[in-house]
Design a protein around this motif. Sequence first.
Motif, PDB file in Angstrom:
ATOM      1  N   LEU A 180      -9.459  13.078 -11.034  1.00 40.86           N
ATOM      2  CA  LEU A 180     -10.262  12.873  -9.829  1.00 40.86           C
ATOM      3  C   LEU A 180     -10.206  11.418  -9.373  1.00 40.86           C
ATOM      4  O   LEU A 180     -10.174  11.127  -8.173  1.00 40.86           O
ATOM      5  CB  LEU A 180     -11.706  13.300 -10.105  1.00 40.86           C
ATOM      6  CG  LEU A 180     -11.902  14.783 -10.460  1.00 40.86           C
ATOM      7  CD1 LEU A 180     -13.346  15.060 -10.813  1.00 40.86           C
ATOM      8  CD2 LEU A 180     -11.458  15.678  -9.309  1.00 40.86           C
ATOM      9  N   LYS A 181     -10.180  10.511 -10.345  1.00 37.10           N
ATOM     10  CA  LYS A 181     -10.069   9.091  -9.999  1.00 37.10           C
ATOM     11  C   LYS A 181      -8.727   8.806  -9.322  1.00 37.10           C
ATOM     12  O   LYS A 181      -8.643   8.002  -8.380  1.00 37.10           O
ATOM     13  CB  LYS A 181     -10.222   8.250 -11.271  1.00 37.10           C
ATOM     14  CG  LYS A 181     -10.380   6.765 -11.023  1.00 37.10           C
ATOM     15  CD  LYS A 181     -10.649   6.039 -12.339  1.00 37.10           C
ATOM     16  CE  LYS A 181     -10.798   4.540 -12.117  1.00 37.10           C
ATOM     17  NZ  LYS A 181     -11.027   3.829 -13.407  1.00 37.10           N
ATOM     18  N   ALA A 182      -7.670   9.484  -9.783  1.00 34.35           N
ATOM     19  CA  ALA A 182      -6.355   9.304  -9.147  1.00 34.35           C
ATOM     20  C   ALA A 182      -6.362   9.857  -7.722  1.00 34.35           C
ATOM     21  O   ALA A 182      -5.726   9.284  -6.820  1.00 34.35           O
ATOM     22  CB  ALA A 182      -5.276   9.985  -9.986  1.00 34.35           C
ATOM     23  N   ARG A 183      -7.076  10.960  -7.497  1.00 34.55           N
ATOM     24  CA  ARG A 183      -7.203  11.480  -6.130  1.00 34.55           C
ATOM     25  C   ARG A 183      -7.915  10.460  -5.248  1.00 34.55           C
ATOM     26  O   ARG A 183      -7.592  10.298  -4.058  1.00 34.55           O
ATOM     27  CB  ARG A 183      -7.966  12.808  -6.143  1.00 34.55           C
ATOM     28  CG  ARG A 183      -7.160  13.990  -6.658  1.00 34.55           C
ATOM     29  CD  ARG A 183      -7.994  15.249  -6.728  1.00 34.55           C
ATOM     30  NE  ARG A 183      -8.537  15.629  -5.423  1.00 34.55           N
ATOM     31  CZ  ARG A 183      -9.451  16.589  -5.264  1.00 34.55           C
ATOM     32  NH1 ARG A 183      -9.930  17.245  -6.321  1.00 34.55           N
ATOM     33  NH2 ARG A 183      -9.895  16.881  -4.053  1.00 34.55           N
ATOM     34  N   HIS A 184      -8.902   9.776  -5.828  1.00 37.36           N
ATOM     35  CA  HIS A 184      -9.595   8.704  -5.105  1.00 37.36           C
ATOM     36  C   HIS A 184      -8.596   7.615  -4.705  1.00 37.36           C
ATOM     37  O   HIS A 184      -8.563   7.167  -3.544  1.00 37.36           O
ATOM     38  CB  HIS A 184     -10.694   8.133  -6.020  1.00 37.36           C
ATOM     39  CG  HIS A 184     -11.489   7.029  -5.419  1.00 37.36           C
ATOM     40  ND1 HIS A 184     -12.436   6.328  -6.134  1.00 37.36           N
ATOM     41  CD2 HIS A 184     -11.494   6.479  -4.170  1.00 37.36           C
ATOM     42  CE1 HIS A 184     -12.983   5.419  -5.359  1.00 37.36           C
ATOM     43  NE2 HIS A 184     -12.435   5.479  -4.155  1.00 37.36           N
ATOM     44  N   SER A 185      -7.753   7.207  -5.657  1.00 39.56           N
ATOM     45  CA  SER A 185      -6.758   6.173  -5.358  1.00 39.56           C
ATOM     46  C   SER A 185      -5.775   6.634  -4.291  1.00 39.56           C
ATOM     47  O   SER A 185      -5.425   5.871  -3.376  1.00 39.56           O
ATOM     48  CB  SER A 185      -5.985   5.819  -6.639  1.00 39.56           C
ATOM     49  OG  SER A 185      -6.817   5.198  -7.574  1.00 39.56           O
ATOM     50  N   LEU A 186      -5.332   7.878  -4.393  1.00 35.60           N
ATOM     51  CA  LEU A 186      -4.368   8.387  -3.421  1.00 35.60           C
ATOM     52  C   LEU A 186      -4.963   8.358  -2.019  1.00 35.60           C
ATOM     53  O   LEU A 186      -4.292   7.943  -1.052  1.00 35.60           O
ATOM     54  CB  LEU A 186      -3.948   9.813  -3.794  1.00 35.60           C
ATOM     55  CG  LEU A 186      -2.970  10.495  -2.829  1.00 35.60           C
ATOM     56  CD1 LEU A 186      -1.668   9.703  -2.729  1.00 35.60           C
ATOM     57  CD2 LEU A 186      -2.695  11.935  -3.268  1.00 35.60           C
ATOM     58  N   ALA A 187      -6.216   8.779  -1.897  1.00 36.18           N
ATOM     59  CA  ALA A 187      -6.854   8.757  -0.587  1.00 36.18           C
ATOM     60  C   ALA A 187      -6.972   7.323  -0.065  1.00 36.18           C
ATOM     61  O   ALA A 187      -6.698   7.044   1.113  1.00 36.18           O
ATOM     62  CB  ALA A 187      -8.230   9.410  -0.669  1.00 36.18           C
ATOM     63  N   SER A 188      -7.352   6.401  -0.943  1.00 36.93           N
ATOM     64  CA  SER A 188      -7.508   5.000  -0.527  1.00 36.93           C
ATOM     65  C   SER A 188      -6.184   4.417  -0.033  1.00 36.93           C
ATOM     66  O   SER A 188      -6.120   3.807   1.042  1.00 36.93           O
ATOM     67  CB  SER A 188      -8.030   4.163  -1.695  1.00 36.93           C
ATOM     68  OG  SER A 188      -9.335   4.545  -2.050  1.00 36.93           O
ATOM     69  N   TRP A 189      -5.123   4.600  -0.824  1.00 36.43           N
ATOM     70  CA  TRP A 189      -3.837   3.996  -0.445  1.00 36.43           C
ATOM     71  C   TRP A 189      -3.198   4.728   0.733  1.00 36.43           C
ATOM     72  O   TRP A 189      -2.439   4.112   1.500  1.00 36.43           O
ATOM     73  CB  TRP A 189      -2.892   3.954  -1.644  1.00 36.43           C
ATOM     74  CG  TRP A 189      -3.414   3.038  -2.709  1.00 36.43           C
ATOM     75  CD1 TRP A 189      -3.732   3.349  -3.990  1.00 36.43           C
ATOM     76  CD2 TRP A 189      -3.725   1.652  -2.560  1.00 36.43           C
ATOM     77  NE1 TRP A 189      -4.223   2.258  -4.657  1.00 36.43           N
ATOM     78  CE2 TRP A 189      -4.222   1.185  -3.796  1.00 36.43           C
ATOM     79  CE3 TRP A 189      -3.629   0.742  -1.498  1.00 36.43           C
ATOM     80  CZ2 TRP A 189      -4.624  -0.126  -4.008  1.00 36.43           C
ATOM     81  CZ3 TRP A 189      -4.028  -0.573  -1.705  1.00 36.43           C
ATOM     82  CH2 TRP A 189      -4.520  -0.997  -2.939  1.00 36.43           C
ATOM     83  N   THR A 190      -3.533   6.006   0.895  1.00 39.00           N
ATOM     84  CA  THR A 190      -3.071   6.716   2.096  1.00 39.00           C
ATOM     85  C   THR A 190      -3.669   6.061   3.342  1.00 39.00           C
ATOM     86  O   THR A 190      -2.973   5.829   4.349  1.00 39.00           O
ATOM     87  CB  THR A 190      -3.472   8.196   2.029  1.00 39.00           C
ATOM     88  OG1 THR A 190      -2.813   8.801   0.914  1.00 39.00           O
ATOM     89  CG2 THR A 190      -3.092   8.934   3.309  1.00 39.00           C
ATOM     90  N   ALA A 213       0.821  -1.210   0.000  1.00 42.81           N
ATOM     91  CA  ALA A 213       0.000   0.000   0.000  1.00 42.81           C
ATOM     92  C   ALA A 213       0.853   1.259   0.000  1.00 42.81           C
ATOM     93  O   ALA A 213       0.507   2.257  -0.658  1.00 42.81           O
ATOM     94  CB  ALA A 213      -0.925  -0.009   1.218  1.00 42.81           C
ATOM     95  N   ALA A 214       1.971   1.253   0.707  1.00 40.85           N
ATOM     96  CA  ALA A 214       2.815   2.453   0.780  1.00 40.85           C
ATOM     97  C   ALA A 214       3.394   2.804  -0.586  1.00 40.85           C
ATOM     98  O   ALA A 214       3.435   3.977  -0.987  1.00 40.85           O
ATOM     99  CB  ALA A 214       3.927   2.253   1.798  1.00 40.85           C
ATOM    100  N   SER A 215       3.852   1.770  -1.344  1.00 37.56           N
ATOM    101  CA  SER A 215       4.376   2.043  -2.688  1.00 37.56           C
ATOM    102  C   SER A 215       3.267   2.539  -3.606  1.00 37.56           C
ATOM    103  O   SER A 215       3.481   3.442  -4.439  1.00 37.56           O
ATOM    104  CB  SER A 215       5.013   0.783  -3.276  1.00 37.56           C
ATOM    105  OG  SER A 215       6.195   0.452  -2.575  1.00 37.56           O
ATOM    106  N   ALA A 216       2.071   1.945  -3.468  1.00 36.76           N
ATOM    107  CA  ALA A 216       0.944   2.398  -4.287  1.00 36.76           C
ATOM    108  C   ALA A 216       0.648   3.868  -4.007  1.00 36.76           C
ATOM    109  O   ALA A 216       0.453   4.671  -4.931  1.00 36.76           O
ATOM    110  CB  ALA A 216      -0.294   1.545  -3.997  1.00 36.76           C
ATOM    111  N   ARG A 217       0.622   4.235  -2.731  1.00 33.68           N
ATOM    112  CA  ARG A 217       0.398   5.635  -2.347  1.00 33.68           C
ATOM    113  C   ARG A 217       1.449   6.547  -2.971  1.00 33.68           C
ATOM    114  O   ARG A 217       1.118   7.588  -3.555  1.00 33.68           O
ATOM    115  CB  ARG A 217       0.437   5.750  -0.825  1.00 33.68           C
ATOM    116  CG  ARG A 217       0.326   7.182  -0.298  1.00 33.68           C
ATOM    117  CD  ARG A 217       0.853   7.255   1.128  1.00 33.68           C
ATOM    118  NE  ARG A 217       2.281   6.876   1.165  1.00 33.68           N
ATOM    119  CZ  ARG A 217       2.905   6.440   2.256  1.00 33.68           C
ATOM    120  NH1 ARG A 217       2.253   6.290   3.386  1.00 33.68           N
ATOM    121  NH2 ARG A 217       4.203   6.115   2.194  1.00 33.68           N
ATOM    122  N   ASP A 218       2.717   6.139  -2.890  1.00 34.85           N
ATOM    123  CA  ASP A 218       3.791   6.988  -3.408  1.00 34.85           C
ATOM    124  C   ASP A 218       3.727   7.109  -4.929  1.00 34.85           C
ATOM    125  O   ASP A 218       3.987   8.179  -5.497  1.00 34.85           O
ATOM    126  CB  ASP A 218       5.140   6.423  -2.982  1.00 34.85           C
ATOM    127  CG  ASP A 218       5.331   6.463  -1.461  1.00 34.85           C
ATOM    128  OD1 ASP A 218       4.576   7.217  -0.800  1.00 34.85           O
ATOM    129  OD2 ASP A 218       6.213   5.745  -0.959  1.00 34.85           O
TER     130      ASP A 218
END
Length: 623
Positions: A567-577, A541-546
Motif C-alpha cells: 500500500l505504501k508503494a501504491r502511495h509512492s506511485l500515485a505521488s510520482w505519477t 520524477a518520471a524514473s521514480a514513477r517507472d
Amino acid sequence: MGKTSLVVEYAHRYLHEYTLVWQLPAEDTALLSAAFADLAALLAVRQPTDVADPVDQVHAALAAYSGQWLLIFDNAPSAEALRAYLPPAGPGHLLVTSRAAPWPFDQGLELDVLDTEPAMAFLQARVGQEDRDGAAAVVAALGALPLALEQAGAYMADTGTTITGYHGLLQHQRSTVLAQGEPWGYPSRVASTWQLAFDTLAGTNVEAISLIRLLACYAPDAIPYRLLLTPLEAGRPQDLLVTDELRTHRSRTLDVLRSLPGTTLDVNRAISLLRRQCLIRIPAADHVSIHRLVQAVTLDNLPAAARAAWRRAACALLQGVLPAGAEEEADAEDTVNWPRFAQLLPHARALLPLDNPDMCKIAWYLGVSGDYRTAKMLSLQIHERRARTLGPEHPRTLSIRRQLIRWLGQAGNPVAARDQAAALVPVCRRVLGPEHPNTLIARHELAHWSGASGVPAAAVRDQYVMLLPLMRKVLGDEDGMTLRVRHTYATWMGRAGDPAGARDQLAAIHVIAEHVMGADHPVTLNIRHALASWTGLAGDAASARDHVAALLPDLERLMGADHPVTLKARHSLASWTGEAGDAGAALDQFAALLPDLERVVGTVHPTTLAVRSALAHWSARTG
C-alpha cells in the motif's frame, strides 16, 4: 446437529404432498424390522400370523402404491447396513439421517452447527432468560451444537442456573456438566453420544483413536493433519524432542508419537474411520476440522497426565514443521515461509505457551507479513510472560522487548516506540555490552523512531553515522541488519538535504542485497522502493514513477495486495505519477488507495492521514 428435527420438520411442512409418511428407527436392525412389520400392517399387507418377510411386503406395497409416499430412516449406522431396507421402486421419496459417513456426494447434505444469532435466541427462549452476553459465551463454548444447547437449556431449567452461571460451570467443570442435563426428545447426551463412537474405534483401529486425540489438541478448524504428521514418516520421533520440557518427558512423549499413524496409507485409514464415525468434518486439501466439543470430550476422557502427554506430542509435531533456521527473524521474513506460518498460526496460538521460543518467530511473522497490531499484542504478551518468569533484564526478555518496540511504531505510534527504545538502549548496553548485536539493533530502533516522531533529520543522520561502523564491525557488510541500517542511513542522509547522495547509497546497497538475500527478499524490495523514491526526490520524477510501477507487481505477488508495504508503494506511485505531470491520474490513484488503507491499517494511522493529505493536495492541483 438436529438431523432428526430437520427431517421431521420437512415432513410436517410438505405433508400435503404425500398420502403416506412413515419414520423408521434405523440404528438397530431388529427395531428396523419391527418397524417394517408395523408399516406392513398399516398398509394391510400383513396379518399377525404372517411368516413372510415384512420388508419384502412393504417394498411390494410401496411399488404398487397409488399416491406419493415418504419414508424417513432415522439414524442409520451406514449406507451398507441400510441397503436391504430401501424400497427399490414406487412413487416415493426417502430421507435418511445418519452420524456415519461417507454417503454419496450428490445425495448427501452435511449439516452444520447453528448460526450464532439463532443459537443465542434458542438458548434464551429455552431457559426463559434474557442475557445476550451470557448466551453468546455459552454458544461459543458449545460450538453452537444443537444437542449441546438443548442439553444446556435442560440443565439450566432443571437446576435454576443462570446462563452466565452455566458458562462458569463449563469453564471449570466441563466434563461433569456435559454429562448432565436431559435433552428433550433425545435419548443421549453429548458426552455419551461421542463415547459410543470412541468405543467403536477402540475395537477397530487404535491409530484412529490416537489421531483423534492429537487433533483434539489443535485449533478446531483447518488442521493440516498431513503436514503435522510428516516428521513421523522419517521414523525418528526422537528428533522432535527439541525443548527442555519435551526432553524431560522423553519416554512418555515418544510413546504417544509412536502410537500415531506413520505412513500415508495408515493416515488415510485412520482419517477414513474418524470420518465414518462423524468425529471429523469432510477432509479437504489435506486439512480437517473437528467440532470443539468433540475435542473437549476426547481430552476430558483422558487422565491429566495423558492429556499433558498428548499436548506435548502435538507441540513437538507443530514445532517440527514450523520454518526453522539459525535466526527466528530471518525465517519469518522470508516470504516463501509465509504460507506455512499462516497455516500453522491458529494452532500455534491454541497450543504453544507464550514462553515457547517459537512464539517469538510467530510474532515476528505477524509483523513482517503486515499485521502490526496483532504482532504488537502478541509481543507484549510474550514480554510480560518473560519478564515475570525470567526477569525484566534477561537477554530473552530484552530481545522480545526490542521486537515489541518495532511493532509498536509500525502500528502507528512512533513516539511511544521512540520512548521505549530510549529506555531499552542503556539497559542493553549494561546487560549485553555496547557491541552486542541486540544492543546495536536497539540503537537502530531508537534512531529510526526518533526520526519518525519528529527529531530533526540531521540529528538522526548523525546517530546512524555513529552506529553504522559498529554494525559493519560486529555483523559484517552483508548481514541483513547491516543492510537495513545502511538503508535507513541513506534515507536520513536524503532527508538531511542530500537526496542525490541517498539515491547513490541505495543503488550500491541494492546490488549487495540482491546478491546476498535475493531479488524477492523483503529487505531487497524495501531498498528498491527507497531507491525509487530518492531517485524522484533527486529530480527525476518520471524514473521514480517507472521504478515503482515495476516494483508494485512484485510486492503484490510476494507480500500480498493488502500488505502495508504494498500500500505504501501504491502511495509512492500515485505521488510520482502526479509529480511527473499527470495530476488527474494521481488523484484517481489516491482516491482508490484511501479506502484500502482505512480497511487495512485504520483511519488514524499516519500513512492513512498522509494519503488523505495527498488526496486534498492533488484535488487542488486538478482545480
